[in-house]
Write a protein that holds these residues in place. Structure first.
Motif, mmCIF file in Angstrom:
data_model
loop_
_atom_site.group_PDB
_atom_site.id
_atom_site.type_symbol
_atom_site.label_atom_id
_atom_site.label_comp_id
_atom_site.label_asym_id
_atom_site.label_seq_id
_atom_site.Cartn_x
_atom_site.Cartn_y
_atom_site.Cartn_z
ATOM 1 N N CYS A 50 3.717 -6.942 5.209
ATOM 2 C CA CYS A 50 3.310 -5.644 4.642
ATOM 3 C C CYS A 50 4.456 -4.633 4.607
ATOM 4 N N PHE A 51 5.345 -4.691 5.576
ATOM 5 C CA PHE A 51 6.432 -3.716 5.701
ATOM 6 C C PHE A 51 7.720 -4.435 6.072
ATOM 7 N N SER A 52 8.818 -3.946 5.553
ATOM 8 C CA SER A 52 10.104 -4.561 5.877
ATOM 9 C C SER A 52 10.662 -4.057 7.207
ATOM 10 N N SER A 53 10.169 -2.911 7.676
ATOM 11 C CA SER A 53 10.642 -2.351 8.939
ATOM 12 C C SER A 53 9.617 -1.355 9.452
ATOM 13 N N LYS A 54 9.801 -0.936 10.682
ATOM 14 C CA LYS A 54 8.917 0.062 11.285
ATOM 15 C C LYS A 54 9.002 1.378 10.516
ATOM 16 N N ALA A 55 10.183 1.734 10.049
ATOM 17 C CA ALA A 55 10.361 2.992 9.320
ATOM 18 C C ALA A 55 9.596 3.011 7.995
ATOM 19 N N GLU A 56 9.346 1.840 7.413
ATOM 20 C CA GLU A 56 8.618 1.783 6.140
ATOM 21 C C GLU A 56 7.180 2.271 6.267
ATOM 22 N N LEU A 57 6.655 2.307 7.480
ATOM 23 C CA LEU A 57 5.301 2.815 7.711
ATOM 24 C C LEU A 57 5.153 4.265 7.259
ATOM 25 N N PHE A 58 6.252 4.996 7.275
ATOM 26 C CA PHE A 58 6.217 6.416 6.941
ATOM 27 C C PHE A 58 5.967 6.688 5.457
ATOM 28 N N TRP A 59 6.143 5.687 4.613
ATOM 29 C CA TRP A 59 6.266 5.962 3.189
ATOM 30 C C TRP A 59 5.058 5.620 2.321
ATOM 31 N N LEU A 60 3.961 5.140 2.874
ATOM 32 C CA LEU A 60 2.819 4.763 2.030
ATOM 33 C C LEU A 60 2.365 5.907 1.127
ATOM 34 N N GLU A 61 2.076 7.058 1.707
ATOM 35 C CA GLU A 61 1.585 8.195 0.913
ATOM 36 C C GLU A 61 2.676 8.747 -0.003
#
Length: 189
Positions: A50-61
């Protein structure tokens, strides 16, 4: 691939929710991908599907907002005789509310994740720049189109002004007013 029966978008949302809860309690740096996946009821492999990194979690919205902006710009171009980029952006900003500011952007300082947000956000900023450059290229007819370097610099300046407006809007907190007002101040005529 997401777990059987769950669409990828639902899995992303569950992972993001679990992560933000953990970030608030443990901090960004002290939260592992394994903890996020386990809290959300997934495996580590599902996280990385689902995500390439932990930081990618920030960008869904934020990615959803960028997609909405892209659609808005494309609609303006498709209508023929598109308005100036500044006017098109201000029209888009009219429809944004404080509730649409992504949680991660509102809380990035508390999460102590500014460096990771900046690094993972760079591709999005470059994407906005490309989007603006394409809009500007199509806005002009072939006869009155400025030199490519002019279009690139106009797109870059617009991107910088948009990001500055967004950061100013987020930082203003409860006194922020509308994003359109902030953007209007940032977009130099």
């Amino acid at each position: 691939m997401a777990s059987a029966g769950r669409p990828k978008r639902a899995s992303q949302a569950l992972l993001q929710e679990a992560a933000f809860e953990l970030f608030q309690h443990r901090g960004y740096r002290n939260t592992t991908v394994e903890q996020i996946a386990r809290t959300a009821g997934f495996s580590r492999a599902t996280f990385f599907n689902c995500f390439s990194s932990k930081a990618e979690l920030f960008w869904l919205e934020t990615d959803a907002l960028i997609a909405s902006l892209r659609a808005h710009l494309e609609a303006a171009l498709a209508a023929g005789d598109p308005p100036q980029l500044r006017e098109t952006l201000l029209k888009f900003a009219e429809g944004l509310s404080s509730q649409q500011i992504p949680w991660a952007l509102q809380n990035y300082r508390l999460l102590e994740a500014a460096e990771d947000l900046t690094a993972s956000g760079a591709s999005r900023v470059l994407g906005l720049n490309t989007l603006f450059q394409r809009y500007l290229e199509q806005q002009y007819s072939a006869l009155d189109r400025p030199a490519p370097v002019v279009l690139r610099s106009q797109a870059a300046a617009t991107t910088a002004m948009l990001v500055s407006a967004l950061l100013g809007w987020v930082d203003a907190g409860v006194t922020r007013g509308s994003f359109g007002d902030q953007l209007s101040l940032a977009l130099i005529h």
